[in-house]
Design an enzyme around this catalytic site. Structure first.
Site, PDB file in Angstrom:
ATOM      1  N   GLY A 198       0.828  -1.205   0.000  1.00  0.00           N
ATOM      2  CA  GLY A 198       0.000   0.000   0.000  1.00  0.00           C
ATOM      3  C   GLY A 198       0.860   1.251   0.000  1.00  0.00           C
ATOM      4  O   GLY A 198       2.103   1.163   0.094  1.00  0.00           O
ATOM      5  N   ASP A 199       0.200   2.402  -0.155  1.00  0.00           N
ATOM      6  CA  ASP A 199       0.892   3.693  -0.120  1.00  0.00           C
ATOM      7  C   ASP A 199       1.943   3.852  -1.211  1.00  0.00           C
ATOM      8  O   ASP A 199       2.956   4.526  -1.023  1.00  0.00           O
ATOM      9  CB  ASP A 199       1.536   3.941   1.268  1.00  0.00           C
ATOM     10  CG  ASP A 199       0.557   3.734   2.391  1.00  0.00           C
ATOM     11  OD1 ASP A 199      -0.570   4.217   2.249  1.00  0.00           O
ATOM     12  OD2 ASP A 199       0.900   3.075   3.390  1.00  0.00           O
ATOM     13  N   GLU A 200       1.700   3.242  -2.354  1.00  0.00           N
ATOM     14  CA  GLU A 200       2.655   3.352  -3.465  1.00  0.00           C
ATOM     15  C   GLU A 200       2.486   4.667  -4.222  1.00  0.00           C
ATOM     16  O   GLU A 200       3.322   5.014  -5.060  1.00  0.00           O
ATOM     17  CB  GLU A 200       2.469   2.193  -4.462  1.00  0.00           C
ATOM     18  CG  GLU A 200       2.715   0.802  -3.916  1.00  0.00           C
ATOM     19  CD  GLU A 200       1.452   0.203  -3.319  1.00  0.00           C
ATOM     20  OE1 GLU A 200       0.420   0.906  -3.231  1.00  0.00           O
ATOM     21  OE2 GLU A 200       1.501  -0.972  -2.914  1.00  0.00           O
ATOM     22  N   LYS A 218      -0.803   5.348  -5.598  1.00  0.00           N
ATOM     23  CA  LYS A 218      -1.782   4.978  -6.639  1.00  0.00           C
ATOM     24  C   LYS A 218      -2.668   6.156  -7.013  1.00  0.00           C
ATOM     25  O   LYS A 218      -3.002   6.340  -8.167  1.00  0.00           O
ATOM     26  CB  LYS A 218      -2.700   3.840  -6.145  1.00  0.00           C
ATOM     27  CG  LYS A 218      -2.022   2.523  -5.969  1.00  0.00           C
ATOM     28  CD  LYS A 218      -2.976   1.493  -5.393  1.00  0.00           C
ATOM     29  CE  LYS A 218      -3.378   1.765  -3.952  1.00  0.00           C
ATOM     30  NZ  LYS A 218      -2.320   1.672  -2.950  1.00  0.00           N
ATOM     31  N   GLY A 247      -6.052   5.517   1.874  1.00  0.00           N
ATOM     32  CA  GLY A 247      -5.974   6.965   1.907  1.00  0.00           C
ATOM     33  C   GLY A 247      -5.260   7.437   0.666  1.00  0.00           C
ATOM     34  O   GLY A 247      -4.119   7.061   0.430  1.00  0.00           O
ATOM     35  N   HIS A 248      -5.955   8.168  -0.154  1.00  0.00           N
ATOM     36  CA  HIS A 248      -5.336   8.704  -1.363  1.00  0.00           C
ATOM     37  C   HIS A 248      -5.218  10.208  -1.218  1.00  0.00           C
ATOM     38  O   HIS A 248      -6.202  10.878  -0.944  1.00  0.00           O
ATOM     39  CB  HIS A 248      -6.202   8.403  -2.592  1.00  0.00           C
ATOM     40  CG  HIS A 248      -6.154   6.970  -3.005  1.00  0.00           C
ATOM     41  ND1 HIS A 248      -6.906   6.474  -4.042  1.00  0.00           N
ATOM     42  CD2 HIS A 248      -5.442   5.948  -2.541  1.00  0.00           C
ATOM     43  CE1 HIS A 248      -6.645   5.187  -4.172  1.00  0.00           C
ATOM     44  NE2 HIS A 248      -5.770   4.842  -3.268  1.00  0.00           N
ATOM     45  N   GLY A 265      -1.660   8.466  10.383  1.00  0.00           N
ATOM     46  CA  GLY A 265      -0.558   9.336  10.791  1.00  0.00           C
ATOM     47  C   GLY A 265       0.649   8.585  11.340  1.00  0.00           C
ATOM     48  O   GLY A 265       1.644   9.183  11.742  1.00  0.00           O
ATOM     49  N   GLN A 289      -5.043  -0.414  -1.046  1.00  0.00           N
ATOM     50  CA  GLN A 289      -3.960  -1.124  -0.379  1.00  0.00           C
ATOM     51  C   GLN A 289      -2.954  -1.621  -1.431  1.00  0.00           C
ATOM     52  O   GLN A 289      -2.808  -1.006  -2.462  1.00  0.00           O
ATOM     53  CB  GLN A 289      -4.474  -2.290   0.475  1.00  0.00           C
ATOM     54  CG  GLN A 289      -5.202  -1.865   1.742  1.00  0.00           C
ATOM     55  CD  GLN A 289      -6.625  -1.403   1.511  1.00  0.00           C
ATOM     56  OE1 GLN A 289      -7.370  -2.042   0.802  1.00  0.00           O
ATOM     57  NE2 GLN A 289      -7.000  -0.301   2.105  1.00  0.00           N
TER      58      GLN A 289
HETATM   59  P1  IMP Z   1      -6.804  -3.153   8.194  1.00  0.00           P
HETATM   60  O1  IMP Z   1      -6.957  -3.144   6.699  1.00  0.00           O
HETATM   61  O2  IMP Z   1      -7.200  -1.873   8.833  1.00  0.00           O
HETATM   62  O3  IMP Z   1      -7.460  -4.353   8.819  1.00  0.00           O
HETATM   63  O4  IMP Z   1      -5.247  -3.320   8.512  1.00  0.00           O
HETATM   64  C1  IMP Z   1      -4.529  -4.495   8.197  1.00  0.00           C
HETATM   65  C2  IMP Z   1      -3.118  -4.158   7.737  1.00  0.00           C
HETATM   66  O5  IMP Z   1      -3.175  -3.508   6.462  1.00  0.00           O
HETATM   67  C3  IMP Z   1      -2.367  -3.208   8.664  1.00  0.00           C
HETATM   68  O6  IMP Z   1      -0.991  -3.531   8.629  1.00  0.00           O
HETATM   69  C4  IMP Z   1      -2.578  -1.846   8.010  1.00  0.00           C
HETATM   70  O7  IMP Z   1      -1.571  -0.934   8.352  1.00  0.00           O
HETATM   71  C5  IMP Z   1      -2.528  -2.236   6.545  1.00  0.00           C
HETATM   72  N1  IMP Z   1      -3.249  -1.324   5.668  1.00  0.00           N
HETATM   73  C6  IMP Z   1      -4.585  -1.280   5.473  1.00  0.00           C
HETATM   74  N2  IMP Z   1      -4.877  -0.324   4.566  1.00  0.00           N
HETATM   75  C7  IMP Z   1      -3.726   0.217   4.176  1.00  0.00           C
HETATM   76  C8  IMP Z   1      -3.380   1.243   3.208  1.00  0.00           C
HETATM   77  O8  IMP Z   1      -4.226   1.827   2.526  1.00  0.00           O
HETATM   78  N3  IMP Z   1      -2.062   1.519   3.085  1.00  0.00           N
HETATM   79  C9  IMP Z   1      -1.118   0.861   3.794  1.00  0.00           C
HETATM   80  N4  IMP Z   1      -1.383  -0.096   4.679  1.00  0.00           N
HETATM   81  C10 IMP Z   1      -2.675  -0.421   4.871  1.00  0.00           C
END
Ligand code: IMP
Length: 425
Positions: free
Chosen positions: A12-14, A16, A40-41, A307, A225
Site C-alpha cells: 500500500g501507499d505506493e 496509486k 488513503g489517497h 498518521g 492497499q
Molecule cells: P486493516 O486493513 O485496517 O485491517 O489493517 C490491516 C493491515 O493492512 C495493517 O498492517 C494496516 O496498516 C494495513 N493497511 C490497510 N490499509 C492500508 C493502506 O491503505 N495503506 C497501507 N497499509 C494499509
C-alpha cells in the site's frame, strides 16, 4: 471496450491516487473494488489537497463517474463527510456522479470498536490494523450477517437488521472483551439518518459498468492497499481483509472477464509498510530517516489514514517481480524517484539468501536480502520532465528495474505535483 486496472504492488501507499488521477483524465468511470476507509489517497492539485479514503479519486474530473464496488466495505459516516469535503472544494458529488453498489457492505461503530478491542486483546501479537472496522465488516460478510447498502432502501428492515447486529456485538463487548457496550438507540438514530441521505446513491453498478464497457467507455478499476496486503497471497496474517489483486477488480465490481484490458502496477522505488509483519529489506539506519522524511512535508512517509510513521527499506525486487507476474501487470509506474536523490548509493534486493522453498511470498522465516548496489546521484530531479534529462545513475537504476522485473516502466514520478511525472517512451 477498455478496462484499465490499477493496483499497488507493495504494502500500500505506493502513490496509486496520483496515477489514477493521471489516467482518469479521459476516463468515463473510475471504480473502486475493495477495501474501505483504511485506504488513503492524497491528491494535490495546485494549492488544493484532497485526502480521500473512500470515494474514487477520479471524481475530481467533472465528466467522470465514481463507482464504489460490491467488494468494498463502506462507513456511511466517512462517505458523507467526504461528499461534504469535496462539495466545499467545489466538486459536486451528486447521485448521478457517484454510485454505490447495492451489495457493498456497511461499516458501523460496532465494527470499529470490535477492530480496536480485538487488537488490544491480541497485545504483542496485534496486526497493527488501521482501526477502521475493516476486518470485522468483512468477517460479518463471510458470516452472512452483514448490513448491505440495499438494506437502506427499506427503513424498517434496515432498522431491524441493524438492531440485531448491534445486539450481537454488544454481547461480545460485554462478555468477551469486558468493555462498555454501544448505545444502540443513538447508533440507530444516526444510521437511519445516513440511510435517508445515501439511498439515492445506491445502484446496480454491475449493470452500469457492463453497459459502459459494451458501449466503448473507458473504465478504470482503482485498487486499494497493495498486493502484499492481499488476504490470500499477502504476508498473512499481517494483511488486510480483502483481496488487493488485479483479478479481484472483476469480482469486486460485478463484471465478467473482459476481452480487452490493461493492468498497471504502481511501485514506489523503495519499500514502505505500516503495521506489523515481515519486511525483508527494512532499514533502521540513517537511510531510513532519509527515505521516510521528518513529517514536515505532506508526502513524507507517515500514514494518510492513521498518521503512523511508515517502516521503510530498499526496493524488494524479488517481491515486486512475483507480484507483477501473478497479476499479469503489463506496465509499471514508479513513484518517488526524487526521494533517492542525494544518496551515495542505492540498493535493490534481487535475491534472498535463505528463501522459502515454496514461494518468495512465504516470509514466515526470516530471509536474507541480497542487494545489487547502484551509484547514487546528487542532482535534484524534481523539475525533470524528460527521460533523457535524468542523471545517468538514475537512468541506470530505473533501467535495471525494468529489465529485472520484465515489464516496461511507463511512468516515473519525481515530485508530488500533478505535472512532476516523466512519461517514458
Ligand atoms: P486493516 O486493513 O485496517 O485491517 O489493517 C490491516 C493491515 O493492512 C495493517 O498492517 C494496516 O496498516 C494495513 N493497511 C490497510 N490499509 C492500508 C493502506 O491503505 N495503506 C497501507 N497499509 C494499509
Amino acid at each position: 471496450m477498455t478496462l484499465q486496472i490499477i493496483i499497488g504492488t507493495q504494502w500500500g501507499d505506493e502513490g496509486k491516487g496520483r496515477f489514477v488521477d493521471l489516467l482518469s483524465a479521459d476516463a468515463d468511470y473510475v471504480a473502486r473494488f475493495s477495501g474501505g476507509d483504511n485506504a488513503g489517497h492524497t491528491i494535490r492539485i495546485e494549492d488544493k489537497i484532497y485526502k480521500l479514503h473512500l470515494i474514487p479519486s477520479g471524481i475530481i474530473y467533472p465528466n467522470t463517474i465514481g463507482i464504489m464496488g460490491n467488494g468494498m466495505v463502506i462507513n456511511p459516516e466517512v462517505l458523507l463527510r467526504e461528499i461534504e469535503e469535496l462539495r466545499q472544494g467545489g466538486i459536486a458529488v451528486t447521485p448521478d456522479r457517484l454510485k454505490v453498489s447495492y451489495m457493498a457492505h456497511m461499516i458501523t461503530p460496532a465494527h470499529r470498536l470490535m477492530d480496536k478491542a480485538k487488537e488490544i486483546k491480541l497485545g504483542n501479537a496485534k496486526l497493527g490494523t488501521t482501526g477502521r472496522g475493516i476486518g470485522p465488516a468483512y468477517s460479518d460478510k463471510a458470516r452472512r450477517v452483514g448490513l448491505v447498502y440495499k438494506d437502506i432502501l427499506n427503513a424498517e428492515l434496515f432498522e431491524e437488521k441493524l438492531r440485531t447486529l448491534l445486539a450481537e456485538k454488544n454481547e461480545f463487548f460485554e462478555k468477551i472483551y469486558g468493555i462498555e457496550p454501544l448505545d444502540v438507540e443513538s447508533v440507530v438514530e444516526e444510521f437511519l439518518g445516513y440511510a435517508r441521505t445515501l439511498a439515492p446513491y445506491v445502484a446496480d453498478i454491475s449493470e452500469v459498468l457492463r453497459t459502459a464497457l459494451l458501449s466503448g467507455k473507458k473504465v478504470i478499476a482503482e485498487g486499494a492497499q497493495g498486493a502484499l496486503l492481499d488476504t490470500d497471497y499477502g504476508t498473512y496474517p499481517y494483511v488486510t481483509s480483502s483481496s488487493c489483486m488485479a483479478s479481484n477488480a472483476l469480482l469486486g465490481l460485478g463484471i465478467g472477464i473482459p476481452k480487452d484490458f490493461d493492468i498497471v502496477g504502481i511501485a514506489k522505488v523503495f519499500q514502505t509498510r505500516v503495521g506489523e509483519g515481515p519486511f525483508p529489506t527494512e532499514l533502521f539506519d540513517r537511510s531510513a530517516g532519509l527515505l521516510r522524511g521528518d513529517g514536515s512535508q505532506q508526502w513524507d512517509e507517515f500514514g494518510t489514514t492513521t498518521g503512523r510513521p511508515r517502516r521503510v527499506g530498499w526496493l524488494d525486487g524479488v517481491l515486486l517481480k512475483k507480484i507483477v507476474e501473478m497479476n499479469n501487470i503489463s506496465r509499471l509506474a514508479l513513484t518517488k524517484l526524487d526521494v533517492l536523490s542525494g544518496f551515495d548509493e542505492v540498493k535493490i534486493c534481487v535475491e534472498y539468501a535463505k528463501p522459502s522453498e515454496i514461494s518468495p511470498l512465504v516470509l514466515d522465516n526470516p530471509v536474507e536480502p541480497v542487494y545489487r548496489t547502484f551509484k547514487g546521484w546528487k542532482q535534484d530531479i524534481m523539475q525533470i520532465t524528460q527521460w533523457d534529462d535524468l542523471p545517468a545513475e538514475a537512468k541506470e537504476y530505473v533501467s535495471f528495474i525494468q529489465e529485472f522485473i520484465g515489464v516496461p516502466v511507463k511512468w516515473i514520478s519525481v515530485g508530488p505535483e500533478r505535472n512532476q511525472i516523466i512519461i517514458n517512451g
